[in-house]
Scaffold this motif. Structure first.
Motif, PDB file in Angstrom:
ATOM      1  N   LEU A 136      17.478  17.820  23.736  1.00  0.00           N
ATOM      2  CA  LEU A 136      18.313  19.001  23.967  1.00  0.00           C
ATOM      3  C   LEU A 136      18.589  19.861  22.743  1.00  0.00           C
ATOM      4  O   LEU A 136      18.605  19.359  21.633  1.00  0.00           O
ATOM      5  CB  LEU A 136      19.644  18.516  24.531  1.00  0.00           C
ATOM      6  N   MET A 137      18.847  21.156  23.009  1.00  0.00           N
ATOM      7  CA  MET A 137      19.316  22.107  21.986  1.00  0.00           C
ATOM      8  C   MET A 137      18.597  21.932  20.648  1.00  0.00           C
ATOM      9  O   MET A 137      19.220  21.708  19.621  1.00  0.00           O
ATOM     10  CB  MET A 137      20.826  21.961  21.758  1.00  0.00           C
ATOM     11  N   ASN A 138      17.286  22.012  20.723  1.00  0.00           N
ATOM     12  CA  ASN A 138      16.520  21.818  19.497  1.00  0.00           C
ATOM     13  C   ASN A 138      16.533  23.102  18.669  1.00  0.00           C
ATOM     14  O   ASN A 138      15.549  23.802  18.573  1.00  0.00           O
ATOM     15  CB  ASN A 138      15.097  21.401  19.864  1.00  0.00           C
ATOM     16  N   ASN A 139      17.670  23.406  18.074  1.00  0.00           N
ATOM     17  CA  ASN A 139      17.749  24.617  17.254  1.00  0.00           C
ATOM     18  C   ASN A 139      18.646  24.380  16.038  1.00  0.00           C
ATOM     19  O   ASN A 139      19.124  23.277  15.832  1.00  0.00           O
ATOM     20  CB  ASN A 139      18.252  25.806  18.080  1.00  0.00           C
ATOM     21  N   GLU A 140      18.853  25.418  15.266  1.00  0.00           N
ATOM     22  CA  GLU A 140      19.585  25.263  14.000  1.00  0.00           C
ATOM     23  C   GLU A 140      21.100  25.255  14.160  1.00  0.00           C
ATOM     24  O   GLU A 140      21.816  24.895  13.241  1.00  0.00           O
ATOM     25  CB  GLU A 140      19.185  26.394  13.029  1.00  0.00           C
TER      26      GLU A 140
END
Ligand code: KG4
Ligand code: ZN
Length: 335
Positions: free
Chosen positions: A202-206
């Motif tokens: 999940l939510m593979n962001n910065e």
């Protein structure tokens, strides 16, 4: 030598009626927790109306029992602390009005405590919090990463954009037909499972925000598809796959936050911090960053008044007392 400070603390934000006497914000003199779990289990979840009625029935019993156990007189208390937010409004109001009445009768100052601050300060009951810290708050209503440079200085680095992690554990338990309370039962089933079901990461962001609605939908859709195909669901394996996916997001975001902010301690707080698998994974992350990892013992992870007394202590030292027109709030920011 400074005088010892004794705080009488009250917690009724959900379905536990709890009162405690805490010395100097770190010593549990005595605590009573009256759980309503049996009655809510019949309904498969907490029924707010029943919860507030039960608090009314239990709160004086809890106080009598506490004073007897502790062999303590209210006259010797320095202040009365109470959870005013967030939580079930009817439940909070019972504790708040009870606290105000005691303050008026015994002429004591009132301290208002935020429920999430309580979960964080629960750590002081065992290990001294050494600022700066990173707190991961995981409960039925919260999933947040909080940076604290000082007492009561809460900087929210990231939070869930949709469901809270505890809420999703409870939802998954319901769709798997596991008994209430959901979260601990998912953990129990996962202990006997393997990672066989593929669920999204999940939510593979910065950003340091979380999202759990995608994982929740993925579990529901998977069960639906298998049902349509006539395939049985292995509840142990699905619990395992769900738990590792849910915890993986917490691990990754905590790791990102620790890379960005230099702190002395990683703290995990809130009802979901009772989860052993989560604690093990976070300990690995803390170790990687060479910082201490603090987690309260089990009895201070779930809702209790001892943590309210711990969180009230820095407010007592600042003489940050509440007015008697204080109202309960179902939602409130930490600051
Ligand atoms: O902090 P808490 O007692 O109440 C709130 O303030 O929300 O947290 C309750 C949440 C529930 O969603 C419950 O299912 C979850 O914590 N929980 C767990 C475990 N124990 C409690 N979730 C996963 N594993 C556990 N062992
Ligand atoms: Zn809680």
């Amino acid at each position: 030598m400074n005088k010892d400070i004794y705080i009488l603390a009250i917690e009724t934000s959900c379905d536990e009626t709890s009162i405690s006497i805490v010395k100097n914000g770190n010593e549990d003199i005595a605590t009573v927790v009256l759980s309503q779990i049996d009655i809510h289990t019949e309904y498969g979840g907490v029924v707010p109306e029943i919860a507030s009625r039960m608090h009314c029935e239990n709160i004086t019993i809890a106080l009598e029992r506490l004073l007897l156990n502790a062999n303590f007189k209210i006259e010797n208390i320095d202040a009365i602390a109470v959870t005013y937010a967030p939580g079930l409004l009817g439940s909070l109001l019972v504790g708040l009005e009870f606290a105000k009445t005691l303050c008026l009768v015994y002429n004591k100052p009132l301290i208002k405590v935020h429920h999430i601050a309580s979960h964080i300060y629960a750590n002081n009951l065992v290990n001294k919090i050494k600022f700066p810290i990173l707190a991961l708050v995981v409960s039925g209503g919260h999933t947040e990463l909080i940076l604290m440079n000082n007492d009561y200085d809460f900087q929210i680095l990231g939070k869930t954009l949709d469901d809270a992690i505890g809420e999703v554990f409870d939802k998954v338990a319901r769709v798997l037909d596991l008994p209430y309370p959901g979260g601990p039962n998912v953990e129990k089933y996962a202990l006997n499972g393997k990672d066989t079901y593929e669920l999204p990461k999940l939510m593979n962001n910065e950003t340091l925000d979380f999202s759990y609605s995608g994982l929740k939908s993925a579990v529901i859709n998977l069960i639906h598809k298998e049902n349509v195909k006539g395939n049985p669901i292995n509840k142990y394996d699905l619990s395992y796959s769900f738990q590792s996916s849910a915890v993986e997001q917490l691990e990754r975001k905590t790791d990102q936050a620790l890379t960005k902010y230099r702190v002395n301690q990683l703290i995990v707080a809130g009802g979901v911090s009772a989860n052993q698998y989560l604690k093990e994974q976070l300990a690995i992350i803390a170790n990687k960053h060479k910082i201490d990892f603090l987690v309260p013992p089990l009895k201070y992870c779930t809702d209790n008044a001892t943590m309210v007394g711990a969180a009230a202590y820095p407010l007592f030292l600042k003489k940050d007392f509440a007015k008697f027109d204080l109202n309960a709030l179902s939602k409130a920011d930490l600051n």
